[in-house]
Scaffold this motif. Structure first.
Motif, short mmCIF file in Angstrom:
data_model
loop_
_atom_site.label_atom_id
_atom_site.label_comp_id
_atom_site.label_asym_id
_atom_site.label_seq_id
_atom_site.Cartn_x
_atom_site.Cartn_y
_atom_site.Cartn_z
N UNK A 47 -1.75 4.05 3.60
CA UNK A 47 -0.40 4.42 4.02
C UNK A 47 0.15 3.43 5.06
N UNK A 48 -0.67 3.09 6.04
CA UNK A 48 -0.23 2.13 7.06
C UNK A 48 -0.01 0.76 6.44
N UNK A 49 -0.93 0.36 5.56
CA UNK A 49 -0.81 -0.94 4.89
C UNK A 49 0.49 -1.00 4.07
N UNK A 50 0.81 0.06 3.33
CA UNK A 50 2.05 0.08 2.56
C UNK A 50 3.27 -0.02 3.46
N UNK A 51 3.26 0.72 4.57
CA UNK A 51 4.38 0.69 5.51
C UNK A 51 4.57 -0.72 6.07
N UNK A 52 3.47 -1.33 6.50
CA UNK A 52 3.54 -2.69 7.06
C UNK A 52 4.00 -3.69 6.00
#
Length: 110
Positions: A47-52
């Motif tokens: 989730x964090x990777x997709x957001x970034x």
């Protein structure tokens, strides 16, 4: 989670990335996440990777567009600072601020 552990996970997610890109992505992920231990959870990391990734892609697209506008502005001859030219310069500053936001935890006020 330590940076080298995150780099291993990112490399597994995106094996085509260069070491420089992995390091850049790790920095942005760690700056995005307040609690690095949360990244142990694969779903949270994803989730964090997709957001970034989304923010980076959007900022990169904007940066490319503004760079073209600035090149065009410079090729127009002497800069007379018309309202359109000033808006171009302001957009360039804003986009640079967005890029800085990705690499730091501090918000750039541009």
């Amino acid at each position: 989670m330590k940076c080298h552990e995150l780099a291993e996970k990112v490399s597994q997610l995106r094996p085509e990335l260069s070491p420089t890109d992995v390091a850049r992505l790790c920095l942005m992920i760690l700056n995005q996440e307040e609690d690095p231990s949360r990244l142990e959870d694969p779903k949270a990391l994803h989730a964090v990777w997709q957001n970034v990734s989304f923010r980076f892609d959007a900022a990169t697209d904007q940066h490319t567009a503004v760079s073209r506008e600035l090149d065009s502005l410079l090729n127009d001859g002497p800069v007379e600072f018309t309202p359109d030219q000033l808006w171009t310069l302001l957009r360039a500053v804003k986009v640079q601020g967005q890029m800085l936001d990705l690499y730091t935890r501090d918000i750039a006020f541009a």
